[in-house]
Design a protein around this motif. Sequence first.
Motif, mmCIF file in Angstrom:
data_model
loop_
_atom_site.group_PDB
_atom_site.id
_atom_site.type_symbol
_atom_site.label_atom_id
_atom_site.label_comp_id
_atom_site.label_asym_id
_atom_site.label_seq_id
_atom_site.Cartn_x
_atom_site.Cartn_y
_atom_site.Cartn_z
ATOM 1 N N SER A 5 0.752 -1.211 0.054
ATOM 2 C CA SER A 5 -0.028 -0.106 -0.010
ATOM 3 C C SER A 5 0.832 1.196 0.050
ATOM 4 C CB SER A 5 -0.772 -0.097 1.082
ATOM 5 O OG SER A 5 -1.776 -1.191 1.230
ATOM 6 N N LEU A 6 1.764 1.323 0.723
ATOM 7 C CA LEU A 6 2.856 2.407 0.878
ATOM 8 C C LEU A 6 3.605 2.685 -0.260
ATOM 9 C CD1 LEU A 6 3.893 2.072 4.582
ATOM 10 C CD2 LEU A 6 2.382 3.892 3.717
ATOM 11 N N ALA A 7 4.282 1.623 -0.834
ATOM 12 C CA ALA A 7 5.050 1.792 -2.146
ATOM 13 C C ALA A 7 4.049 2.560 -3.070
ATOM 14 C CB ALA A 7 5.495 0.240 -2.641
ATOM 15 N N GLU A 8 2.703 2.227 -3.309
ATOM 16 C CA GLU A 8 1.898 2.734 -4.150
ATOM 17 C C GLU A 8 1.529 4.069 -3.802
ATOM 18 O OE1 GLU A 8 -1.151 -0.491 -6.530
ATOM 19 O OE2 GLU A 8 -1.865 0.656 -4.946
ATOM 20 N N SER A 9 1.129 4.293 -2.663
ATOM 21 C CA SER A 9 0.781 5.909 -2.078
ATOM 22 C C SER A 9 1.762 6.871 -2.097
ATOM 23 C CB SER A 9 -0.135 5.343 -0.835
ATOM 24 O OG SER A 9 0.750 5.108 0.057
ATOM 25 N N MET A 10 3.344 6.323 -1.721
ATOM 26 C CA MET A 10 4.062 7.261 -1.434
ATOM 27 C C MET A 10 4.642 7.482 -2.734
ATOM 28 S SD MET A 10 5.784 5.769 2.130
ATOM 29 C CE MET A 10 7.088 6.692 2.268
ATOM 30 N N PHE A 11 4.897 6.444 -3.437
ATOM 31 C CA PHE A 11 5.912 6.785 -4.531
ATOM 32 C C PHE A 11 5.229 6.374 -6.209
ATOM 33 C CE2 PHE A 11 8.572 4.239 -1.328
ATOM 34 C CZ PHE A 11 9.033 5.303 -0.880
ATOM 35 N N GLY A 12 3.896 5.644 -6.012
ATOM 36 C CA GLY A 12 3.341 5.430 -7.357
ATOM 37 C C GLY A 12 3.955 4.248 -8.032
ATOM 38 N N SER A 13 4.656 3.334 -7.158
ATOM 39 C CA SER A 13 5.230 2.162 -7.672
ATOM 40 C C SER A 13 4.097 1.116 -7.971
ATOM 41 C CB SER A 13 6.279 1.430 -6.676
ATOM 42 O OG SER A 13 7.397 2.451 -6.313
ATOM 43 N N LYS A 14 4.690 0.100 -9.055
ATOM 44 C CA LYS A 14 3.437 -0.913 -9.555
ATOM 45 C C LYS A 14 4.138 -2.134 -8.863
ATOM 46 C CE LYS A 14 3.146 -1.156 -13.816
ATOM 47 N NZ LYS A 14 3.211 -1.567 -15.220
ATOM 48 N N ILE A 15 2.929 -2.835 -8.150
ATOM 49 C CA ILE A 15 3.296 -3.900 -7.434
ATOM 50 C C ILE A 15 2.883 -4.993 -8.264
ATOM 51 C CG2 ILE A 15 2.585 -5.490 -5.507
ATOM 52 C CD1 ILE A 15 3.860 -2.449 -4.822
ATOM 53 N N VAL A 16 3.957 -5.862 -8.830
ATOM 54 C CA VAL A 16 3.534 -6.997 -9.843
ATOM 55 C C VAL A 16 3.297 -8.491 -9.255
ATOM 56 C CG1 VAL A 16 4.589 -5.627 -11.706
ATOM 57 C CG2 VAL A 16 6.016 -7.134 -10.436
ATOM 58 N N ALA A 17 3.818 -8.488 -7.886
ATOM 59 C CA ALA A 17 3.773 -10.057 -7.550
ATOM 60 C C ALA A 17 3.769 -10.049 -5.885
ATOM 61 C CB ALA A 17 4.798 -11.040 -7.930
ATOM 62 N N VAL A 18 3.009 -10.830 -5.248
ATOM 63 C CA VAL A 18 3.004 -10.927 -3.805
ATOM 64 C C VAL A 18 2.818 -12.327 -3.498
ATOM 65 C CG1 VAL A 18 2.053 -8.509 -3.542
ATOM 66 C CG2 VAL A 18 0.605 -10.758 -3.443
ATOM 67 N N CYS A 19 3.306 -12.854 -2.487
ATOM 68 C CA CYS A 19 3.051 -14.136 -1.963
ATOM 69 C C CYS A 19 2.793 -14.317 -0.605
ATOM 70 C CB CYS A 19 4.469 -15.050 -2.572
ATOM 71 S SG CYS A 19 5.933 -14.759 -1.545
ATOM 72 N N ASP A 20 2.259 -15.560 -0.033
ATOM 73 C CA ASP A 20 2.322 -15.897 1.316
ATOM 74 C C ASP A 20 2.755 -17.421 1.351
ATOM 75 O OD1 ASP A 20 0.257 -17.343 0.644
ATOM 76 O OD2 ASP A 20 -1.103 -15.845 1.137
ATOM 77 N N SER A 21 2.596 -18.125 2.618
ATOM 78 C CA SER A 21 3.076 -19.399 2.806
ATOM 79 C C SER A 21 2.370 -20.470 1.668
ATOM 80 C CB SER A 21 2.780 -19.837 4.267
ATOM 81 O OG SER A 21 1.555 -19.575 4.625
ATOM 82 N N LYS A 22 1.344 -19.971 1.251
ATOM 83 C CA LYS A 22 0.464 -20.939 0.407
ATOM 84 C C LYS A 22 0.788 -20.754 -0.865
ATOM 85 C CE LYS A 22 -3.359 -21.194 3.748
ATOM 86 N NZ LYS A 22 -4.731 -20.904 4.042
ATOM 87 N N GLY A 23 1.311 -19.882 -1.452
ATOM 88 C CA GLY A 23 1.738 -19.601 -2.749
ATOM 89 C C GLY A 23 1.806 -18.025 -3.276
ATOM 90 N N ALA A 24 2.118 -17.968 -4.410
ATOM 91 C CA ALA A 24 2.364 -16.547 -5.234
ATOM 92 C C ALA A 24 1.297 -16.307 -6.377
ATOM 93 C CB ALA A 24 3.641 -16.442 -5.585
ATOM 94 N N VAL A 25 1.104 -14.939 -6.362
ATOM 95 C CA VAL A 25 0.440 -14.505 -7.542
ATOM 96 C C VAL A 25 1.131 -13.516 -8.354
ATOM 97 C CG1 VAL A 25 -1.872 -15.406 -6.717
ATOM 98 C CG2 VAL A 25 -1.222 -12.838 -6.035
#
Length: 419
Positions: free
Chosen positions: A231-251
């Motif tokens: 959330s902060l990378a988007e709101s502070m810088f306008g960066s693009k989040i292209v992938a995230v993951c947790d213990s069950k897998g990534a998207v």
Amino acid sequence: MSDGNNHSNPFKIAQKQIQDCADILKLSRSTSDVLLHPMREFHVNFPVRMDDGTTKVFQGFRVQYNDAKGPTKGGIRFHPEETIDTVRALGAWMTWKCALLDLPLGGGKGGVICNPKELSNFELERISRGYIKAIGPFIGPDKDIPAPDVYTNPQIMAWMVDEYSSIVGKNQFGVITGKPLPLGGSPGRGDATARGGMYTLREAAKKVGLDLSKATVAIQGYGNAGCYAASLAESMFGSKIVAVCDSKGAVCCTNGICVPDVNAHKDKTSSVVACKGTEAMTNDELLALDVDVLVLAALESTITERNVDKVRAKIIVELANGPTTPEADEVLYKKGIHVIPDFLCNAGGVTVSYFEMVQNACMYYWEEKEIHEKLDRKMTRAYHEVFDTSEKYKINMRKAAYAVAVSRVVEAMKLRGWV
């Protein structure tokens, strides 16, 4: 979180990092010996009545690693694979983290072996109170101040501070930080770890010439810190989040993941997997993505000799503790990848916890904007002290962070006549 060989044992890793720093600073053998071991640690076993009427004994730890600069400070983890060596390592890293940010605190850490995902709220409360009852004689606002960590939260801190207050016979909100606001918590504590990391990312981007408004970001680990980082990378810088993951897998989504959608999906399903508008990938594939910024926000030993050659990010943001092994560190440094080391990058949490301690002691509370400004100044100053030391000694950022932090602890030890 294994107690196995040196490559996976977090305390062995922490000790190697300390020894490397001792060599850089040319410390005496006796001084380095003090730094290599916790000053005191507590192992407790306490009974808890479960919802089915049975009683189960839980094991917990509290390590007070070094208190040369002040009372020890550090979180409490609830984790099924918690080990004493993990707690020792985290206590050591907390010591250097507090020193690096020039806080009047030492380092500590605690943990309970349990799986919160298998416990009811009532069982969690009884475990929280049982742990505090067990370690209560050894903590206090001027002795050792716990806080939330993996799988613990403000509600658990509220139960703990209530239990401690019952033990000492008076309200003692300052014994715990990361509390809910009505119990003396601080504004700005919720996203403090991620926000502090974003302040250091902003400074690092200036050094490597990266325009964060056009940057792509992958986030490994989507708990509290990872979620706020997105959330902060988007709101502070306008960066693009292209992938995230947790213990069950990534998207992933090359056009950019909709962070609110992922957050809502995770709240509903307890995982980011199968979020609408994304494609599945493995966690290993996420680490190897060709992105500008890789945020490590999970657990220890994520980047090792096994996978370091596949890492292609320009900047690594270590919001987790100990996510990169020493061997991998050297490879990343030679590849020219700028690593913002953990106990610099994720120091926002303990810094705002320190602000919470100050507010508790004064019984006067600052507004969130003022907290953010104070945190920004602390994190920015610390980043540049580490970067300048890295340039001076021609060493990687982690070794530079150790050099700054350890020298401050050693100075305190010498002034007190310990070495």
